[in-house]
Motif scaffolding. Structure first.
Motif, mmCIF file in Angstrom:
data_model
loop_
_atom_site.group_PDB
_atom_site.id
_atom_site.type_symbol
_atom_site.label_atom_id
_atom_site.label_comp_id
_atom_site.label_asym_id
_atom_site.label_seq_id
_atom_site.Cartn_x
_atom_site.Cartn_y
_atom_site.Cartn_z
ATOM 1 N N UNK A 88 0.855 -1.183 0.000
ATOM 2 C CA UNK A 88 0.000 0.000 0.000
ATOM 3 C C UNK A 88 0.892 1.233 0.000
ATOM 4 N N UNK A 89 1.094 1.851 -1.146
ATOM 5 C CA UNK A 89 1.991 2.994 -1.215
ATOM 6 C C UNK A 89 1.414 4.215 -0.510
ATOM 7 N N UNK A 90 2.290 4.986 0.029
ATOM 8 C CA UNK A 90 1.873 6.228 0.671
ATOM 9 C C UNK A 90 1.546 7.241 -0.414
ATOM 10 N N UNK A 91 0.887 8.298 -0.008
ATOM 11 C CA UNK A 91 0.547 9.364 -0.954
ATOM 12 C C UNK A 91 1.825 9.937 -1.558
ATOM 13 N N UNK A 92 2.858 10.107 -0.718
ATOM 14 C CA UNK A 92 4.122 10.668 -1.198
ATOM 15 C C UNK A 92 4.768 9.773 -2.257
ATOM 16 N N UNK A 93 4.731 8.453 -2.019
ATOM 17 C CA UNK A 93 5.361 7.561 -2.984
ATOM 18 C C UNK A 93 4.573 7.526 -4.292
ATOM 19 N N UNK A 94 3.240 7.648 -4.209
ATOM 20 C CA UNK A 94 2.430 7.707 -5.430
ATOM 21 C C UNK A 94 2.752 8.981 -6.220
ATOM 22 N N UNK A 95 2.854 10.091 -5.512
ATOM 23 C CA UNK A 95 3.179 11.362 -6.178
ATOM 24 C C UNK A 95 4.549 11.268 -6.832
ATOM 25 N N UNK A 96 5.525 10.734 -6.097
ATOM 26 C CA UNK A 96 6.873 10.576 -6.651
ATOM 27 C C UNK A 96 6.842 9.682 -7.878
ATOM 28 N N UNK A 97 6.101 8.583 -7.806
ATOM 29 C CA UNK A 97 6.020 7.646 -8.915
ATOM 30 C C UNK A 97 5.432 8.320 -10.156
ATOM 31 N N UNK A 98 4.343 9.051 -9.983
ATOM 32 C CA UNK A 98 3.734 9.723 -11.132
ATOM 33 C C UNK A 98 4.631 10.836 -11.672
ATOM 34 N N UNK A 99 5.336 11.534 -10.794
ATOM 35 C CA UNK A 99 6.295 12.551 -11.266
ATOM 36 C C UNK A 99 7.408 11.883 -12.067
ATOM 37 N N UNK A 100 7.879 10.764 -11.589
ATOM 38 C CA UNK A 100 8.934 10.026 -12.276
ATOM 39 C C UNK A 100 8.453 9.544 -13.648
ATOM 40 N N UNK A 101 7.267 8.991 -13.686
ATOM 41 C CA UNK A 101 6.706 8.525 -14.965
ATOM 42 C C UNK A 101 6.525 9.696 -15.926
ATOM 43 N N UNK A 102 6.121 10.840 -15.410
ATOM 44 C CA UNK A 102 5.899 12.011 -16.261
ATOM 45 C C UNK A 102 7.199 12.604 -16.800
ATOM 46 N N UNK A 103 8.351 12.158 -16.296
ATOM 47 C CA UNK A 103 9.621 12.619 -16.869
ATOM 48 C C UNK A 103 9.922 11.926 -18.188
ATOM 49 N N UNK A 104 9.202 10.844 -18.462
ATOM 50 C CA UNK A 104 9.429 10.124 -19.724
ATOM 51 C C UNK A 104 9.037 11.031 -20.893
#
Length: 115
Positions: A50-66
């Motif tokens: 269960x990812x935290x809100x922070x890890x979800x935000x980081x993940x989506x920011x990381x994906x959006x760097x593509x």
């Protein structure tokens, strides 16, 4: 003459056995790859993680760097939405091999971005 015919028949069956062996090897390789790094291992949809809100935000920011929208859609579809490569290929109107190639390239790029 009979000897020549039996030699060509032998070659024919030898080639068929090689093709069958190659297909079996390929299927096993795909199966092993899925068992080691299966699509569900990273999916929030099916994972017990269960990812935290922070890890979800980081993940989506990381994906959006593509740099590619297609690449982002492939990564989100497989790892966030839990779709198979085949399902995603149908959605994106491309081949499963194309989805696999995008996935490998985008994961490589994400890895380089993180390091």
């Amino acid at each position: 003459m009979k000897h020549k015919h039996s030699t060509t028949l032998f070659e024919h069956y030898r080639q068929e056995i090689k093709r069958i062996a190659w297909r079996l090897q390929y299927k096993e390789k795909v199966k092993r790859k899925k068992e080691v790094v299966g699509d569900d291992d990273f999916s929030f949809k099916t994972s017990n993680f269960a990812p935290t809100v922070e890890s979800k935000i980081f993940l989506f920011q990381l994906i959006n760097t593509l740099p590619s929208e297609t690449g982002r859609n492939v990564i989100k579809g497989i790892f966030i939405e839990g779709k198979t490569e085949k399902e995603l290929a149908k959605d994106l109107k491309m081949s499963q091999q194309g989805v696999n190639k995008w996935k490998r390239n985008m994961l490589k790029q994400l890895y380089q971005t993180m390091n």
